[in-house]
Design a protein around this motif. Structure first.
Motif, mmCIF file in Angstrom:
data_model
loop_
_atom_site.group_PDB
_atom_site.id
_atom_site.type_symbol
_atom_site.label_atom_id
_atom_site.label_comp_id
_atom_site.label_asym_id
_atom_site.label_seq_id
_atom_site.Cartn_x
_atom_site.Cartn_y
_atom_site.Cartn_z
ATOM 1 N N HIS A 13 51.063 -39.442 -10.719
ATOM 2 C CA HIS A 13 50.234 -38.286 -10.834
ATOM 3 C C HIS A 13 48.736 -38.724 -10.256
ATOM 4 C CE1 HIS A 13 52.849 -38.010 -14.406
ATOM 5 N NE2 HIS A 13 53.379 -37.056 -13.499
ATOM 6 N N ASP A 16 46.393 -41.613 -12.234
ATOM 7 C CA ASP A 16 46.925 -42.670 -12.874
ATOM 8 C C ASP A 16 46.297 -44.003 -12.179
ATOM 9 O OD1 ASP A 16 48.944 -41.436 -14.537
ATOM 10 O OD2 ASP A 16 50.245 -41.083 -12.883
ATOM 11 N N GLU A 47 49.396 -33.514 -17.008
ATOM 12 C CA GLU A 47 48.186 -34.209 -17.270
ATOM 13 C C GLU A 47 46.990 -33.401 -17.064
ATOM 14 O OE1 GLU A 47 48.788 -38.154 -15.591
ATOM 15 O OE2 GLU A 47 50.878 -38.266 -16.739
ATOM 16 N N ASN A 124 56.770 -40.714 -20.622
ATOM 17 C CA ASN A 124 56.573 -39.795 -19.478
ATOM 18 C C ASN A 124 57.491 -40.431 -18.379
ATOM 19 O OD1 ASN A 124 55.252 -39.193 -17.078
ATOM 20 N ND2 ASN A 124 53.359 -39.178 -18.215
ATOM 21 N N HIS A 127 56.775 -41.482 -14.814
ATOM 22 C CA HIS A 127 56.047 -42.610 -14.525
ATOM 23 C C HIS A 127 56.997 -43.833 -14.282
ATOM 24 C CE1 HIS A 127 51.991 -41.873 -17.181
ATOM 25 N NE2 HIS A 127 52.181 -41.364 -15.738
HETATM 26 ZN ZN ZN Z 1 50.650 -40.064 -15.231
#
Ligand code: ZN
Length: 245
Positions: A13, A16, A47, A124, A127
């Motif tokens: 994302h 990150d 997010e 998540n 990830h």
């Molecule tokens: Zn993330």
């Protein structure tokens, strides 16, 4: 050309890379590296809660705000190039087309090292799927039979940066990097992330704690190096060395 120092961060994302390896990016930029960040998505659905709480918010608006924040953070860190693949989030769509795009980027950048998320992240899956994706794309980029004629990839290390809720992720650092000299840059990048203000203090604490681990593992009370802020990484592949340190 082969002497050019390059690195590639693959971030699920848009934000990150800031929390998890902003210090490594800023430090290596100062060491003469050209760092490329590939953001697979903007984190627009999963997010960006603070933005979604505003009236009249749309997916496109959230994406554009997140993109602008990530670009500002990348500038603060000295990122050479930031790419947005816009693959959607929660969940990421990591199909064959996405792989082909990523392999092209890897071959173009020819990174000396790569970075991505932890192998396991039950909170998540974007990830951990990104980490699997990074490993697969690294493997494809090494294959002589994939798009013959392109320069194939060597064997860059893949460092896994620190996840959120570290203890739940099976992530075990084996490298600590002193980021004290570039802390102000990381802090400036963190503060570009207006949508996630609740994380600013948390990631300052993480850096301070990792600074403590750096001091302990560099000699502790018997000559350890002072380090106020650090980042931890888990290296996936063995190192090849001429002398043990
Ligand atoms: Zn993330």
């Amino acid at each position: 050309m082969s002497d050019k120092k390059t690195a590639l961060v693959i971030s699920a994302h848009a934000a990150d890379f800031v929390w998890r390896c902003g210090g490594a990016i800023a430090l290596h930029q100062e060491l003469g590296y050209e760092v490329t960040v590939a953001c697979l998505s903007f984190g627009e659905r999963g997010e960006s809660a603070k933005l979604w709480k505003q009236d009249g918010m749309t997916l496109e608006k959230v994406k554009s705000v997140r993109k602008a924040e990530a670009e500002a953070a990348a500038k603060a860190l000295g990122v050479n190039d930031i790419r947005f693949l816009d693959l959607g989030d929660y969940p990421l769509r990591l199909d064959r087309d996405a792989q082909d795009q990523m392999v092209d980027i890897i071959r173009e950048v020819q990174p000396k090292w790569m970075m991505s998320h932890s192998k396991w992240d039950p909170y998540n899956t974007d990830h951990m799927n990104t980490t699997q994706f990074a490993l697969e794309c690294r493997m494809i980029a090494q294959a002589w039979g994939h798009n013959p004629g392109q320069k194939v990839l060597g064997a860059p290390q893949l460092y896994l940066f620190e996840p959120h809720q570290t203890e739940q992720m099976g992530w075990k650092p084996n490298v600590f990097l002193d980021i004290t000299p570039v802390w102000e840059k990381k802090k400036a990048a963190i503060e570009c992330m207006q949508g996630q203000e609740h994380l600013w203090k948390f990631y300052t604490n993480v850096a301070e704690n990792r600074g403590n681990h750096f001091r302990r593992n560099s000699g502790g009370m018997s000559g350890g190096r002072p380090a106020q802020y650090a980042e931890g990484f888990e290296a996936i592949f063995p190192q090849t060395v001429d002398e043990l340190a």
